[in-house]
Design a protein around this motif. Structure first.
Motif, mmCIF file in Angstrom:
data_model
loop_
_atom_site.group_PDB
_atom_site.id
_atom_site.type_symbol
_atom_site.label_atom_id
_atom_site.label_comp_id
_atom_site.label_asym_id
_atom_site.label_seq_id
_atom_site.Cartn_x
_atom_site.Cartn_y
_atom_site.Cartn_z
ATOM 1 N N LYS A 136 30.418 30.805 34.039
ATOM 2 C CA LYS A 136 30.975 31.708 35.210
ATOM 3 C C LYS A 136 30.192 31.560 36.589
ATOM 4 O O LYS A 136 30.808 32.214 37.240
ATOM 5 N N PHE A 137 29.276 31.560 36.439
ATOM 6 C CA PHE A 137 28.876 31.567 37.714
ATOM 7 C C PHE A 137 28.828 30.785 38.726
ATOM 8 O O PHE A 137 29.923 30.438 40.011
ATOM 9 N N SER A 138 29.398 30.163 38.177
ATOM 10 C CA SER A 138 29.992 28.541 39.041
ATOM 11 C C SER A 138 31.001 28.128 39.250
ATOM 12 O O SER A 138 32.022 28.155 40.303
ATOM 13 N N ALA A 139 32.231 29.090 38.067
ATOM 14 C CA ALA A 139 33.720 29.341 38.251
ATOM 15 C C ALA A 139 33.890 30.335 39.615
ATOM 16 O O ALA A 139 34.935 30.624 40.264
ATOM 17 N N ALA A 140 32.938 31.658 39.849
ATOM 18 C CA ALA A 140 33.125 32.508 40.648
ATOM 19 C C ALA A 140 32.445 31.384 41.904
ATOM 20 O O ALA A 140 33.713 31.837 43.262
ATOM 21 N N LEU A 141 31.996 30.610 42.369
ATOM 22 C CA LEU A 141 31.682 30.042 44.054
ATOM 23 C C LEU A 141 32.692 28.991 43.623
ATOM 24 O O LEU A 141 32.995 29.386 44.828
ATOM 25 N N ALA A 142 32.866 28.800 42.559
ATOM 26 C CA ALA A 142 34.487 27.761 43.035
ATOM 27 C C ALA A 142 35.917 28.989 43.575
ATOM 28 O O ALA A 142 36.490 28.425 44.517
ATOM 29 N N ILE A 143 35.874 29.951 43.283
ATOM 30 C CA ILE A 143 37.016 30.444 43.562
ATOM 31 C C ILE A 143 36.323 31.066 44.653
ATOM 32 O O ILE A 143 37.440 30.883 45.525
ATOM 33 N N LEU A 144 35.717 30.803 45.286
ATOM 34 C CA LEU A 144 35.157 31.667 47.027
ATOM 35 C C LEU A 144 35.289 30.324 47.825
ATOM 36 O O LEU A 144 35.947 30.699 48.842
ATOM 37 N N LEU A 160 32.636 37.758 39.129
ATOM 38 C CA LEU A 160 31.852 37.814 37.864
ATOM 39 C C LEU A 160 32.774 39.333 36.897
ATOM 40 O O LEU A 160 32.270 38.420 35.744
ATOM 41 N N HIS A 161 32.364 40.331 37.093
ATOM 42 C CA HIS A 161 32.679 41.450 36.265
ATOM 43 C C HIS A 161 34.108 41.806 36.252
ATOM 44 O O HIS A 161 34.890 42.190 36.455
ATOM 45 N N GLN A 162 34.865 40.530 36.887
ATOM 46 C CA GLN A 162 36.221 41.334 36.833
ATOM 47 C C GLN A 162 37.236 41.150 36.074
ATOM 48 O O GLN A 162 36.508 40.490 35.095
ATOM 49 N N THR A 163 37.675 41.813 35.712
ATOM 50 C CA THR A 163 38.239 41.802 33.807
ATOM 51 C C THR A 163 40.275 41.856 34.330
ATOM 52 O O THR A 163 40.567 42.098 35.344
ATOM 53 N N ASN A 164 40.981 40.879 33.274
ATOM 54 C CA ASN A 164 42.167 40.624 33.055
ATOM 55 C C ASN A 164 42.560 41.984 33.102
ATOM 56 O O ASN A 164 42.278 42.205 32.474
ATOM 57 N N VAL A 165 43.757 41.702 34.101
ATOM 58 C CA VAL A 165 44.550 43.297 34.125
ATOM 59 C C VAL A 165 45.690 43.239 33.529
ATOM 60 O O VAL A 165 46.348 42.378 33.519
ATOM 61 N N LEU A 166 46.222 43.830 32.421
ATOM 62 C CA LEU A 166 47.573 43.542 31.619
ATOM 63 C C LEU A 166 49.000 43.632 32.677
ATOM 64 O O LEU A 166 48.285 45.046 33.278
#
Length: 193
Positions: A136-144, A160-166
């Motif tokens: 998850k940490f690497s995925a966040a860095l990849a998005i940035l 990291l703490h973002q939740t999917n919004v329906l």
């Protein structure tokens, strides 16, 4: 059938247990290779559960570290999360550390791009590694990196703490409804007194 013994009740696992000492650099040597242990772990001895593809480092029944088993000799398997406490004491050691050289490419890139001149500012970002999984940490860095956004502690924590919004489907009211034009002079009267 009458002569056969019953099946064993315990599940068979192909592993070997060994005792090992931890060096002052939080390393355990096994088969000529070195594996990192969290620098917060204080006891001098540890139990190794050696499997074919990995090694689990145990304190009693608790697993404190897991590494892929290395083939060869004098190789290192280091986890950057194991040295966060040490880097807080010695932030100047980050740029030339063997741990950073073995870290995920995105972590190395973020450090070299934005924090190489001031490693102390990288420490809060390293603390975030403990809050989540390395994936998850690497995925966040990849998005940035993809969005060309400076990886700050807040921007990474947000991802990291973002939740999917329906998404709510739009609805249509049959016949509609009438909205009257407001009379704003009433607000002028309130402002005057």
């Amino acid at each position: 059938r009458a002569l056969m013994h019953p099946l064993p009740t315990l599940e068979f696992e192909n592993y070997e247990l060994k005792r090992a000492t931890i060096s002052r650099y939080s390393l355990v040597k096994f088969d000529g290779n070195f594996y990192s242990i969290p620098d917060t772990y204080r006891p001098r001895y540890i139990t190794l559960k050696i499997l074919m593809d990995r090694i689990e480092f145990l304190d009693g029944n608790a697993i404190i570290a897991v590494h892929r088993r290395l083939a060869g000799n004098q190789k290192y398997s280091l986890d950057i999360a194991h040295y966060i406490k040490t880097f807080h004491r010695k932030p100047g050691a980050i740029p030339n550390s063997r741990v950073l050289a073995q870290a995920d490419e995105l972590i190395r890139d973020a450090f070299n791009r934005y924090y190489a001149n001031d490693p102390k500012k990288f420490l809060p970002i390293l603390d975030l590694i403990r809050e989540t999984s390395p994936e998850k940490f690497s995925a966040a860095l990849a998005i940035l990196k993809e969005q060309n956004i400076h990886p700050t502690c807040d921007s990474i924590r947000f991802l990291l703490h973002q939740t999917n919004v329906l998404m709510v489907e739009p609805f249509d009211i049959e016949g509609g409804f009438e909205v009257l034009e407001p009379d704003l002079t009433i607000f002028d009267q309130f402002m005057e007194g």
